[in-house]
Design an enzyme around this catalytic site. Structure first.
Site, PDB file in Angstrom:
ATOM      1  N   CYS A 104      40.721  38.106  35.831  1.00  7.92           N
ATOM      2  CA  CYS A 104      41.402  38.635  34.637  1.00  7.92           C
ATOM      3  C   CYS A 104      42.570  37.721  34.253  1.00  7.92           C
ATOM      4  O   CYS A 104      42.751  37.398  33.080  1.00  7.92           O
ATOM      5  CB  CYS A 104      41.883  40.058  34.897  1.00  7.92           C
ATOM      6  SG  CYS A 104      42.798  40.754  33.501  1.00  7.92           S
ATOM      7  N   CYS A 200      42.056  47.762  38.271  1.00  9.23           N
ATOM      8  CA  CYS A 200      42.583  48.470  37.102  1.00  9.23           C
ATOM      9  C   CYS A 200      41.540  49.313  36.382  1.00  9.23           C
ATOM     10  O   CYS A 200      41.825  50.423  35.962  1.00  9.23           O
ATOM     11  CB  CYS A 200      43.275  47.488  36.160  1.00  9.23           C
ATOM     12  SG  CYS A 200      42.235  46.148  35.611  1.00  9.23           S
TER      13      CYS A 200
END
Ligand SMILES: Nc1ncnc2c1ncn2[C@@H]1O[C@H](COP(=O)(O)OP(=O)(O)OP(=O)(O)O)[C@@H](O)[C@H]1O
Length: 371
Positions: A104, A200
């Protein structure tokens, strides 16, 4: 760049958490032209119709209004799916344990999102990461955050000079306690918000259940390396090297741990005792190796390395190969080094770069992990 702060536009990546809230506040107080941007990467409406991203964005709005900065939301769900989630599933399918945070940072936060910030006229992108950037002799160095417990350079190991040139980490020189205190003193809406944990996009959800929505699970045998049948596993992807919980092997004596996987035979190997020697390795082969400076410090050099987040530093020798991969030889055997996770190299406080753990060896022999 030597523009005055008021003429320097900084986009702050705002997650709705306390760290990025304080990062934005600090920059605003320093006089920068600050804009807060919330990135939506995942459609996470739960079974009760509650979307945590909406709650987080509401916190971003509250904080930005308190600080007095403009804010926006951007949607990167497609890029996140293509670059991070697809990789995440592929790695699990291949029997490895991926690190989506590293991907990410590399592909989304400090690429797609950074490009977006620049397209809005930003000179810098700031985040609430605990890491430091310093310019030394015309080169950008990435240093560990001074809060040893929060240092996030492990996840930032793939960043390059081009990215660091445009990045600010206002919290790198602080510890978490100070950050909370600043938030409390300023009365920020996120001052007491719990730190996010885990991956997440999975959040508080059950990991097994989440993964089973995307990958078919193939139950199989759980065996010792000597071939003794110990039970059944629910699917190799649910287990990681060194894992103790969820094996369902009871009885007296030492606890049991995952010591290997054979993807072809669909066998999960287990061994008894935390200190089981089968969990220890002496070298690895790393792929996707990236150097913060743009080049390796040498063809062969010594430094320290971490093989998982918050692990103590380990002395290693790194041999960089012509194809850019690296052989990493440990000074001492290390427990539970896991394919798919990152290996990150340090010279003192400076993060040199890192790569993905591919094959794991013990005294030259490849361990039973599947690569
Ligand atoms: N959805 C998001 N939109 C924009 N920026 C984000 C987002 N999620 C994370 N970031 C940025 O990346 C940084 C590190 O993210 P991480 O998920 O590790 O959060 P964290 O350390 O818990 O910080 P925070 O308290 O700000 O949530 C954040 O401080 C923030 O600047």
């Amino acid at each position: 760049m030597n523009k005055a702060p008021k003429d320097t536009r900084v986009v702050v990546g705002m997650s709705g958490g306390v760290d990025s809230s304080v990062a934005a506040l600090i920059l605003k107080n320093q006089g920068y032209d600050v804009v807060g941007i919330f990135m939506k990467n995942w459609d996470d409406t739960d079974e009760f119709g509650v979307c945590t991203a909406t709650e987080d964005y509401n916190d971003v709005i509250a904080v930005c209004n308190q600080i007095g900065i403009p804010y926006y939301a951007v949607n990167f769900e497609k890029q996140y799916w293509d670059k991070v989630f697809t990789y995440f599933l592929e790695e699990y399918k291949a029997g490895r344990t991926p690190n989506p945070d590293v991907m990410c940072n590399k592909e989304i936060k400090f690429k797609a999102f950074l490009e977006h910030a620049v397209s809005l006229g930003a000179d810098y992108l700031a985040t609430g990461h605990y890491a430091q950037v310093e310019q030394r002799a015309g080169e950008y160095k990435m240093l560990r955050g001074i809060d040893g417990n929060k240092d996030q350079t492990y996840f930032l190991n793939q960043l390059s000079q081009n990215q660091l040139e445009k990045v600010m980490f206002p919290l790198g020189g602080m510890d978490k306690k100070q950050v909370r205190e600043i938030a409390r003193e300023a009365g920020l809406a996120t001052a007491a918000k719990k730190d996010s944990t885990g991956i997440c996009f999975i959040g508080e959800r059950n990991f097994k259940e989440f993964l089973s929505n995307y990958l078919p699970a193939q139950p199989g045998n759980m065996e010792t390396l000597d071939g003794e049948l110990m039970g059944k596993h629910d699917g190799l992807m649910y287990y990681t090297i060194g894992q103790r919980h969820g094996l369902g092997i009871g009885g007296s004596g030492d606890p049991w741990f995952v010591v290997g996987k054979d993807l072809k035979k669909n066998i999960l190997y287990v061994g008894q005792s935390f200190e089981n020697e089968k969990l220890y390795s002496t070298s690895i082969n790393a792929v996707n190796v990236s150097w913060v400076s743009g080049h390796a410090p040498g063809a062969e050099f010594t430094c320290t390395a971490k093989f998982r987040y918050r692990q103590a530093d380990n002395g290693v020798t790194v041999r960089v190969k012509e194809d850019g991969t690296a052989e990493v030889i440990f000074d001492e055997p290390i427990r539970a080094v896991t394919p798919g996770q990152s290996v990150v190299f340090y010279d003192g406080e400076v993060c040199l770069g890192g790569g993905t753990i591919d094959q794991v060896f013990k005294s030259g022999e490849k361990l039973t992990y599947v690569g």
